[in-house]
Design an enzyme around this catalytic site. Structure first.
Site, mmCIF file in Angstrom:
data_model
loop_
_atom_site.group_PDB
_atom_site.id
_atom_site.type_symbol
_atom_site.label_atom_id
_atom_site.label_comp_id
_atom_site.label_asym_id
_atom_site.label_seq_id
_atom_site.Cartn_x
_atom_site.Cartn_y
_atom_site.Cartn_z
ATOM 1 N N TYR A 1 -50.597 -0.728 0.124
ATOM 2 C CA TYR A 1 -49.819 -1.617 0.978
ATOM 3 C C TYR A 1 -50.057 -3.046 0.506
ATOM 4 O O TYR A 1 -51.088 -3.644 0.807
ATOM 5 C CB TYR A 1 -50.299 -1.411 2.406
ATOM 6 C CG TYR A 1 -49.508 -2.130 3.474
ATOM 7 C CD1 TYR A 1 -48.393 -1.527 4.063
ATOM 8 C CD2 TYR A 1 -49.901 -3.374 3.933
ATOM 9 C CE1 TYR A 1 -47.686 -2.159 5.075
ATOM 10 C CE2 TYR A 1 -49.196 -4.024 4.943
ATOM 11 C CZ TYR A 1 -48.096 -3.407 5.507
ATOM 12 O OH TYR A 1 -47.405 -4.032 6.506
ATOM 13 N N GLY B 1 -88.192 -7.012 10.469
ATOM 14 C CA GLY B 1 -88.126 -7.056 9.013
ATOM 15 C C GLY B 1 -87.488 -5.813 8.414
ATOM 16 O O GLY B 1 -86.657 -5.908 7.511
ATOM 17 N N GLU C 1 -55.536 -6.284 9.657
ATOM 18 C CA GLU C 1 -54.695 -5.929 10.806
ATOM 19 C C GLU C 1 -54.634 -7.076 11.825
ATOM 20 O O GLU C 1 -54.692 -6.856 13.028
ATOM 21 C CB GLU C 1 -55.249 -4.671 11.497
ATOM 22 C CG GLU C 1 -54.908 -3.389 10.813
ATOM 23 C CD GLU C 1 -53.412 -3.108 10.842
ATOM 24 O OE1 GLU C 1 -52.773 -3.359 11.860
ATOM 25 O OE2 GLU C 1 -52.895 -2.659 9.812
ATOM 26 N N THR D 1 -60.816 -9.278 10.096
ATOM 27 C CA THR D 1 -59.783 -9.990 9.349
ATOM 28 C C THR D 1 -58.528 -9.141 9.162
ATOM 29 O O THR D 1 -57.421 -9.620 9.337
ATOM 30 C CB THR D 1 -60.340 -10.413 7.968
ATOM 31 O OG1 THR D 1 -61.581 -11.069 8.173
ATOM 32 C CG2 THR D 1 -59.382 -11.331 7.249
ATOM 33 N N GLN E 1 -49.306 -6.555 0.701
ATOM 34 C CA GLN E 1 -48.712 -7.645 1.475
ATOM 35 C C GLN E 1 -49.352 -8.992 1.133
ATOM 36 O O GLN E 1 -48.714 -9.879 0.607
ATOM 37 C CB GLN E 1 -48.843 -7.354 2.963
ATOM 38 C CG GLN E 1 -48.228 -8.442 3.844
ATOM 39 C CD GLN E 1 -48.370 -8.118 5.324
ATOM 40 O OE1 GLN E 1 -47.893 -7.104 5.817
ATOM 41 N NE2 GLN E 1 -49.071 -8.990 6.044
ATOM 42 N N THR E 2 -50.647 -9.164 1.444
ATOM 43 C CA THR E 2 -51.285 -10.476 1.293
ATOM 44 C C THR E 2 -51.322 -10.943 -0.169
ATOM 45 O O THR E 2 -51.345 -10.144 -1.093
ATOM 46 C CB THR E 2 -52.729 -10.449 1.825
ATOM 47 O OG1 THR E 2 -53.416 -9.353 1.224
ATOM 48 C CG2 THR E 2 -52.748 -10.271 3.324
ATOM 49 N N ARG F 1 -91.197 1.752 17.397
ATOM 50 C CA ARG F 1 -91.952 0.576 16.960
ATOM 51 C C ARG F 1 -92.823 0.057 18.092
ATOM 52 O O ARG F 1 -92.374 -0.084 19.235
ATOM 53 C CB ARG F 1 -90.974 -0.520 16.526
ATOM 54 C CG ARG F 1 -91.626 -1.785 15.983
ATOM 55 C CD ARG F 1 -92.198 -1.561 14.625
ATOM 56 N NE ARG F 1 -92.695 -2.784 14.003
ATOM 57 C CZ ARG F 1 -93.225 -2.804 12.789
ATOM 58 N NH1 ARG F 1 -93.337 -1.692 12.072
ATOM 59 N NH2 ARG F 1 -93.651 -3.939 12.261
#
Lengths: 672, 672
Positions: free
Chosen positions: A141, A407, A430, A428, A143-144, A316
């Site tokens: 696809y 850590g 859709e 970002t 597009q961009t 932990r």
């Protein structure tokens, strides 16, 4: 002590599990959305976990080329498995999900084929879909572009009609018009659905879609005048680097006229542009479907991070050793609960919203079939907002879970760095999250204006029909427990959202130029849109827990999580509630106290509440999040698999370390 | 149009630069901390940028082993350069910083040698330091263990004294006692400073430091009964993976008694443990020095991300094209400014706090030399809080800048993913950020209690001597411009911090068990500590801008940034200010309006304000953040360097793609 026993039968979390106050299996069924969905998921998860081809443990250690090749192998093997076992579409989707490695097949099935279905004529579908369904062609696809993302109307690639040959000429006129980002384009696809400006008779008709073959079906070489490649390494070691996000340039590439997708517009042999009379809104159904999937995925991704963080926090121990007792489990610290348990509640909230969006999709589909477009603006805004909010919170939440693992969360062996890296693009693609929120804000202002002139808001915006009440009422809470009353909670979120929207609306209305006022006020508008979206999730959660839910203690747990979810939002955004004058600072303080009481209610159930997500160890891919809690044994064992540990004396010692240690930095042999 | 011109002389940001309203060079000198520091930085940055051995562009593309080997080569070459050019300690540190790739030398110079200086007797220093200074030995700092991080007292490694041989026996009694994380340990170090429980005469005297040789100085093989290796891949492609964070186990390893660092305690030949009478507080000076460095580093790291995001936001255009004009620069959107400009102001704020901490270090050193320990609790708390706050905000800020670059920020070519991955451990090392904030909270409660009984708080806590006033006064702001008055701003931050601390203090004081009340209230205590730390930064920034600062317009810019910094904190944390009753919602609203006026003041100077950080393109390592703004040309060019683009037809095509496309999934040749 952790690590003393190992292997099948070990369960360092057994005591935690024994303390749970609800029926685990019923909760699993609830989260899966019923017996059928549960069965499919379980079968596909096990299928992936038990097939060595799908093993994923080395993906952060191998170079990208090998990682990519492995992903091609897995994608091919998945396809073979799908055909061999005759899997349904639902099963195939789940299978690909559990393989948990983005590849070209996602774009082929998730974007290329749906776009053909939505934008191609029946004749075109008849021509292309059978090939696509058997993967005789692989589509992406496109597009961009390098210089153009969210603003589709700004795309520069041109498709100029040449009536003399009945062809379109695809061209990339500038550097910035280079297609950039499409997944599967870089190395895998044979075809691309290219979005380009349609030009005929020297007139620009704006962006349309064209099917363009880009690679030979015989030897996979790029076709003449097509430049195509991968755009390079992305965030994370494994992450999205199994995907060949690509670049694509055309130097006057010719395609037949009928390769333009012509459902919504056609160009005749003579070059005449004709817009069809099919309502453009028909595409909205597909959008709701896609966004529903994104929200459900958000819940799944966040659930993985939360599972890891909850289990590890129970294993932990740190500080507080007393009288020969071991140190305190990290999960018992309020600071840890304060950051972790709201995320646990968020997973449940988004799952429930996902269920609701399935209903919404069915509803909107039926309406569209009946040419009823009345709910579309509300549906569009609501799904845009939910996509934006859930993906943003999930991305941040995964990273927060990583930090909550201290850590060790920074090691890829925790599974968390890769989970973040592979998930964060959801913010970002859709629809960029910020732009979506501004769309929601526009909808809110419009709805308020229309409500002012008598149009009744519908669906998730219905509360905006109640402005008078919501802007004048005050919160009734006088004791902490009052916050557990669903109608009290709902009113708080409605009042805050309404007041923020009204506040923005009045300022925009007063301004001489409403467009520049909108930009000026956009930070506040984004906040108003967020308040609106939070209200939607809170209200759907509340609706759900007011229904009957089978299974001992299940409903009670969901009630706790619902209240925790809402109160956590309320205390985190107390500035809004206070500034709009709806809450007093004493009521906020009561909310905080009540929130802590809910932490205590969640605590004994925390491990079981993540067990209910039912993730296999294979899918989690985390030494910290293992079901058996045998964290340290596996961290230690897996460390030795690092390439640096292949030799006892490190490569580079003779050339770069020994000369330092022996003060032999100069001379003919020195490589420094 | 971007990409039309390329090469030396191109400057797509020239117009932005021309619009700046201050003298750039003066600002550079201010930020560097004077002419000398500026010169050193410039020389070292250029030295690194111009030496091809230090090139870093391929580090996200090579496999870890090669990446590690490259980092050994760079470290060796840096050492050779230092000796060859006779660089000073200051220059050497800068040089290593600009190489911008974590290696064993950091731990050798930054932890091993300083620890020797602080904890070894003069005799021991005489023995070890000369070797360390010429790198005839390479040392690391082996404190944390697989099961033990922040709680040093919980370490399990033992050092048992054997009087019969005058030796300590180092041993790792459990899996969780495995040393885990020390940088430089995995593959490079010859010696480790090992923290272990000192046991003599069957008594455990707690954790002490021992020098242990772990690898042969002849062939670099691990010594007998020492198990040592790398702990595996960490977050990010390049990131911290150039560092060999290591694991280490001892199986009854013997070292001479005199390898115990004996400045603060000794063990005699007979096995008698004797604590020295040297005040333990002497170590605090070093801690202040280290934390000052961390705060300055935070400013530098954040400045790199902000530089990239500001420059790219000025280049990137999106939406809003009108009448043949191009789309709007992204930096002109208020939503972008709202997220980006406060981070720009934060860089300046942290730089100024770093300067102040240099003074603090000098002050505390002088006091310690005079046996004046009176300011230590305040200094300890203040530096702990500043370390915590600046590293947390910087890590999140880098990631925010990445998001502000849209999709392209997700490419490693943006430089931002690696910047985040390499920076984020700063939140954990040298004191976990959450634990540090709880230490600050404890200090605040103690200070309040002491102030109640007449002890006057000092330094950054002095405002707590003014509780009566701060808990009763109300903010005087009635117009937006009132927020630009420094004393108004200062009082707001003092009042809010004081009220939050007092609120917590009263609840803890009332509780029957103050320790469990502390845990119960820890989320609020963390918030109170954050409010205190924000006040410190705001007050130091205000102090600075009230002085004379040379250079046209420099002081004015700093004033704008100071106000923007403070107002951005205030609006982001408006809930605190409102809940404590110090501000009204109208005053918050005025603050938001004033904040926007400051955005407009920053806008024309934004590019110059990041130019003032004076980063070379080499150091930034970002296609998006290039000085010349020629973003797209370089994104495009660099994409082709990806390993996947080495062949036109992808590796794996014949085995894994062609069988799919040709429906040849089965049969003897199938590899699927």
């Amino acid at each position: 002590m952790i690590g003393e026993k190992e292997g099948a039968g070990v369960d360092y979390l057994a005591e935690e599990r024994a303390g749970a106050q609800f029926d685990l299996h019923s909760m699993k069924l609830f989260l899966a959305g019923g017996q059928h969905a549960y069965d499919v998921s379980k079968r596909m998860a096990d299928l992936v976990a038990n097939d060595p081809v799908f093993a994923k443990e080395d993906r952060v250690r191998v170079p990208r080329k090998e990682h990519y090749k492995n992903s091609l192998r897995k994608a091919g093997h998945a396809w073979k498995t799908i055909l061999e076992q005759g899997l349904t579409e639902e099963e195939s989707m789940k299978l690909r999900g559990f393989i948990d490695e983005p590849t070209y097949t996602e774009l082929h099935w998730g974007m290329f084929i749906p776009a053909l279905k939505g934008q191609a004529t029946e004749e075109q579908q008849h021509k292309w879909l059978p090939k696509a369904y058997k993967m005789a062609i692989i589509g992406c696809y496109a597009q961009t572009e390098l210089g153009h993302g969210s603003n589709v109307q700004g795309l520069e690639t041109t498709a100029t009609f040449d009536a003399s040959t009945d062809e379109f000429v695809l061209h990339s006129p500038t550097l910035t018009s280079t297609k950039w980002w499409p997944g599967g384009l870089g190395k895998a696809s044979t075809h691309a659905l290219v979005y380009a400006r349609l030009i005929t008779d020297s007139q620009d008709y704006g962006v349309h879609a064209f099917i363009v073959q880009i690679r030979s079906l015989e030897d996979h070489t790029p076709l003449p005048n097509v430049t195509v490649g991968d755009i390079g390494v992305k965030f994370g070691n494994g992450g999205y680097n199994s995907m060949d996000n690509g670049l694509l340039r055309f130097d006057h590439v010719r395609i037949p006229r009928e390769n333009m997708l012509m459902k919504l517009a056609t160009v005749t042999k003579e070059g005449k542009y004709i817009r069809s009379n099919k309502p453009r809104q028909l595409g909205y159904g597909a959008m709701v479907f896609v966004r529903q999937g994104i929200v459900t995925d958000a819940s799944i991704y966040l659930s993985r991070a939360v599972t890891i963080a909850v289990r590890y926090s129970a294993i932990r121990r740190q500080f507080g050793a007393k009288d020969d007792k071991p140190e305190v489990q990290v999960i018992d610290y309020r600071t840890q609960q304060y950051r972790l348990f709201p995320l646990l509640a968020t997973v449940y909230a988004y799952r429930i919203v996902g269920f609701w969006m399935k209903w919404l999709y069915a509803d909107v589909t039926e309406r569209l079939n009946n040419n009823d477009f009345s709910t579309l603006p509300e549906v569009h805004s609501c799904t845009a907002g939910l996509k934006s909010m859930t993906t943003a919170i999930t991305a941040d939440g995964i990273e927060e879970c990583r930090k909550l693992c201290g850590g060790h969360g920074y090691l890829c062996a925790s599974g968390l760095p890769e989970l973040y890296a592979v998930y964060v693009p959801a913010c970002t693609y859709e629809g960029d999250n910020n732009i979506l929120l501004l769309q929601v804000a526009r909808f809110l202002l419009k709805t308020l204006a229309q409500a002012g002139s008598g149009t009744k808001p519908v669906g998730t915006a219905a509360y905006l029909g109640n402005i008078q009440h919501l802007t004048s009422v005050n919160c009734k809470v006088s004791r902490g427990e009052d916050w557990l009353n669903p109608s009290v909670m709902l009113e708080a979120f409605e009042a805050r959202a309404a007041r923020m929207a009204v506040g923005c609306g009045m300022r925009v209305a007063k301004a001489p130029d409403s467009e520049s006022a909108f930009n000026e006020l956009s930070p506040e508008l984004v906040e108003a849109a967020q308040a609106h979206c939070q209200l939607i999730v809170v209200s759907k959660f509340i609706e759900q827990v007011q229904k009957d839910i089978p299974g001992e203690g299940v409903k009670q747990q969901l009630e706790v999580l619902c209240n925790l979810y809402a109160l956590s939002l309320l205390t985190a955004h107390s500035g809004d509630f206070l500034a709009t004058g709806y809450l007093t600072s004493r009521q906020v303080s009561l909310a905080k106290d009540q929130q802590k009481a809910l932490f205590s209610a969640v605590r004994p159930n925390a491990v079981a509440l993540v067990d209910a997500f039912d993730h296999t160890d294979n899918y989690l891919g985390s030494d910290l999040g293992r079901y058996d809690g045998d964290v340290y044994t596996h961290l230690y064992k897996n460390a030795w698999k690092d390439p640096l540990n292949e030799s006892v004396v490190t490569e580079g010692y003779h050339d770069y370390l020994r000369p330092v240690l022996k003060q032999q930095l100069w001379g003919p042999a020195s490589k420094l």
